[in-house]
Write a protein that holds these residues in place. Structure first.
Motif, PDB file in Angstrom:
ATOM      1  N   TYR A  33       0.785  -1.237   0.401  1.00 34.36           N
ATOM      2  CA  TYR A  33       0.025   0.041  -0.204  1.00 34.36           C
ATOM      3  C   TYR A  33       0.555   0.652   0.125  1.00 34.36           C
ATOM      4  O   TYR A  33       2.147   0.974   0.375  1.00 34.36           O
ATOM      5  N   TYR A  35      -0.312   4.989   1.225  1.00 33.49           N
ATOM      6  CA  TYR A  35      -0.548   6.054   2.444  1.00 33.49           C
ATOM      7  C   TYR A  35       0.329   7.279   1.793  1.00 33.49           C
ATOM      8  O   TYR A  35       1.124   7.382   1.272  1.00 33.49           O
ATOM      9  N   GLN A  37       0.235  11.506   3.218  1.00 29.05           N
ATOM     10  CA  GLN A  37       0.228  12.408   5.795  1.00 29.05           C
ATOM     11  C   GLN A  37       0.229  13.966   4.744  1.00 29.05           C
ATOM     12  O   GLN A  37       1.082  14.327   5.134  1.00 29.05           O
ATOM     13  N   VAL A  43      -4.011  10.802   7.274  1.00 24.21           N
ATOM     14  CA  VAL A  43      -3.589   9.720   6.902  1.00 24.21           C
ATOM     15  C   VAL A  43      -4.343   9.183   5.759  1.00 24.21           C
ATOM     16  O   VAL A  43      -5.811   8.599   5.760  1.00 24.21           O
ATOM     17  N   PHE A  45      -5.333   7.052   2.220  1.00 21.00           N
ATOM     18  CA  PHE A  45      -4.782   5.957   1.234  1.00 21.00           C
ATOM     19  C   PHE A  45      -5.399   6.213   0.331  1.00 21.00           C
ATOM     20  O   PHE A  45      -5.902   7.515  -0.555  1.00 21.00           O
ATOM     21  N   PHE A  91       3.852   7.232   2.730  1.00 26.42           N
ATOM     22  CA  PHE A  91       3.887   6.051   3.566  1.00 26.42           C
ATOM     23  C   PHE A  91       3.950   4.871   3.014  1.00 26.42           C
ATOM     24  O   PHE A  91       3.126   4.531   2.553  1.00 26.42           O
ATOM     25  N   SER A  95       0.687  -6.392   4.180  1.00 27.15           N
ATOM     26  CA  SER A  95       0.360  -6.659   5.069  1.00 27.15           C
ATOM     27  C   SER A  95       0.756  -8.457   4.863  1.00 27.15           C
ATOM     28  O   SER A  95       0.378  -8.587   3.675  1.00 27.15           O
ATOM     29  N   LYS A 102      -3.573  -6.822  10.506  1.00 30.41           N
ATOM     30  CA  LYS A 102      -2.936  -5.021  10.948  1.00 30.41           C
ATOM     31  C   LYS A 102      -1.505  -4.803   9.201  1.00 30.41           C
ATOM     32  O   LYS A 102      -1.213  -5.727   9.019  1.00 30.41           O
ATOM     33  N   LEU A 103      -1.477  -3.784   9.292  1.00 35.33           N
ATOM     34  CA  LEU A 103      -0.413  -2.747   8.531  1.00 35.33           C
ATOM     35  C   LEU A 103       0.597  -2.940   8.923  1.00 35.33           C
ATOM     36  O   LEU A 103       1.005  -2.157  10.078  1.00 35.33           O
ATOM     37  N   PHE A 105       4.066  -0.249   8.693  1.00 37.45           N
ATOM     38  CA  PHE A 105       3.962   0.262   7.963  1.00 37.45           C
ATOM     39  C   PHE A 105       6.685   1.397   8.475  1.00 37.45           C
ATOM     40  O   PHE A 105       6.685   1.329   8.967  1.00 37.45           O
ATOM     41  N   GLY A 106       5.863   1.572   6.621  1.00 34.20           N
ATOM     42  CA  GLY A 106       7.447   2.548   6.647  1.00 34.20           C
ATOM     43  C   GLY A 106       7.374   3.610   7.977  1.00 34.20           C
ATOM     44  O   GLY A 106       6.199   3.643   7.782  1.00 34.20           O
ATOM     45  N   SER A 107       8.346   3.786   7.945  1.00 33.26           N
ATOM     46  CA  SER A 107       8.610   6.043   8.250  1.00 33.26           C
ATOM     47  C   SER A 107       8.694   6.490   7.593  1.00 33.26           C
ATOM     48  O   SER A 107       8.373   7.907   7.804  1.00 33.26           O
TER      49      SER A 107
ATOM     50  N   TYR B  36      -3.569   3.338  15.700  1.00 28.98           N
ATOM     51  CA  TYR B  36      -2.116   3.295  15.860  1.00 28.98           C
ATOM     52  C   TYR B  36      -1.553   3.972  16.309  1.00 28.98           C
ATOM     53  O   TYR B  36      -2.097   5.063  16.033  1.00 28.98           O
ATOM     54  N   GLN B  42       8.514   7.934  12.683  1.00 31.07           N
ATOM     55  CA  GLN B  42       7.887   7.403  12.274  1.00 31.07           C
ATOM     56  C   GLN B  42       7.352   7.465  11.716  1.00 31.07           C
ATOM     57  O   GLN B  42       6.306   8.002  11.838  1.00 31.07           O
ATOM     58  N   GLY B  43       7.320   6.127  11.848  1.00 28.64           N
ATOM     59  CA  GLY B  43       5.884   5.422  11.154  1.00 28.64           C
ATOM     60  C   GLY B  43       4.886   4.993  11.665  1.00 28.64           C
ATOM     61  O   GLY B  43       4.984   5.067  12.644  1.00 28.64           O
TER      62      GLY B  43
END
Lengths: 114, 114
Positions: A33, A35, A37, A43, A45, A91, A95, A102-103, A105-107, B36, B42-43
């Protein structure tokens, strides 16, 4: 715990330029995915990707956006001709399964379009 | 379609005090519910999720949330917060079937003061 990694952490570009944001999802995950922000906002999609094709996309994900899994590990988001309003934190997430999973996420990659 | 409303954009609280972060959602289909947390730079990380069964779910770092179907709420609580809980908290929903995207609320900034 395994991690989703994103590069670069910051990207500055001129309006109209192409950018590629890179992500390495967790290795045994099947769903990927993007996303974003925008500062101070939700955030949102953008797109989901499964079995080497887009499974769902939002109205934000127009023709300027594309995603690709060029090899077995990377997952990229390309913005063809950036606009000022594309400035946001992007982001990547992955999953193992679909709905109840749960997803991870990267940073994030902070994209600034000047 | 789904939507998530987080009623407080910021919640300041003193260390060791209890806290509740409110979340309401609307959906025409059954959804899974998530909280979340995003620490600075951070993610997002999963705190907890509600799939089915007991309406009180416990997560990491001493957080818990209660699902209330009649009020379509999923409020997050912690009996005693620490400085390290200072972060952005996002409530999110995901449909049981028929979709890949997770819908996030606008976030609540929890600021824990000494």
């Amino acid at each position: 715990e395994p991690e989703v990694t994103q590069t670069p952490s910051h990207q500055v570009t001129q309006m109209g330029q192409e950018v590629i944001l890179r992500c390495v999802p967790i290795s045994n995950h099947l769903y990927f995915y993007w996303y974003r922000q925008i500062l101070g906002q939700k955030v949102e999609f953008l797109v989901s990707f499964y079995n080497n094709e887009i499974s769902e996309k939002s109205e934000i994900f127009d023709d300027q956006f594309s995603v690709e899994r060029p090899d077995g590990s990377n997952f990229t988001l390309k913005i063809r001709s950036t606009k000022l309003e594309d400035s946001a934190m992007y982001f990547c997430a992955s999953s193992r399964g679909k709905n109840n999973e749960k997803l991870f996420f990267g940073s994030g990659t902070q994209l600034s379009v000047l | 379609a789904q939507s998530v409303t987080q009623l407080d954009s910021q919640v300041p609280v003193f260390e060791e005090a209890p806290v509740e972060l409110r979340c309401n959602y609307s959906s025409s289909v059954s959804v899974y519910l998530f909280w979340y947390v995003q620490y600075p730079n951070q993610g997002l990380q999963l705190l907890l999720k509600y799939l089915s069964g007991s309406t009180l779910v416990k997560g990491i770092n001493g957080f818990e949330a209660e699902f209330n179907k009649s009020q379509t709420s999923f409020h997050l609580r912690k009996p005693s917060v620490h400085i390290s809980d200072t972060a952005e908290y996002f409530c999110a929903v995901r449909p049981y079937t028929g979709g890949f995207k997770t819908i996030f609320g606008a976030g609540t900034r929890l600021f824990v003061k000494a």
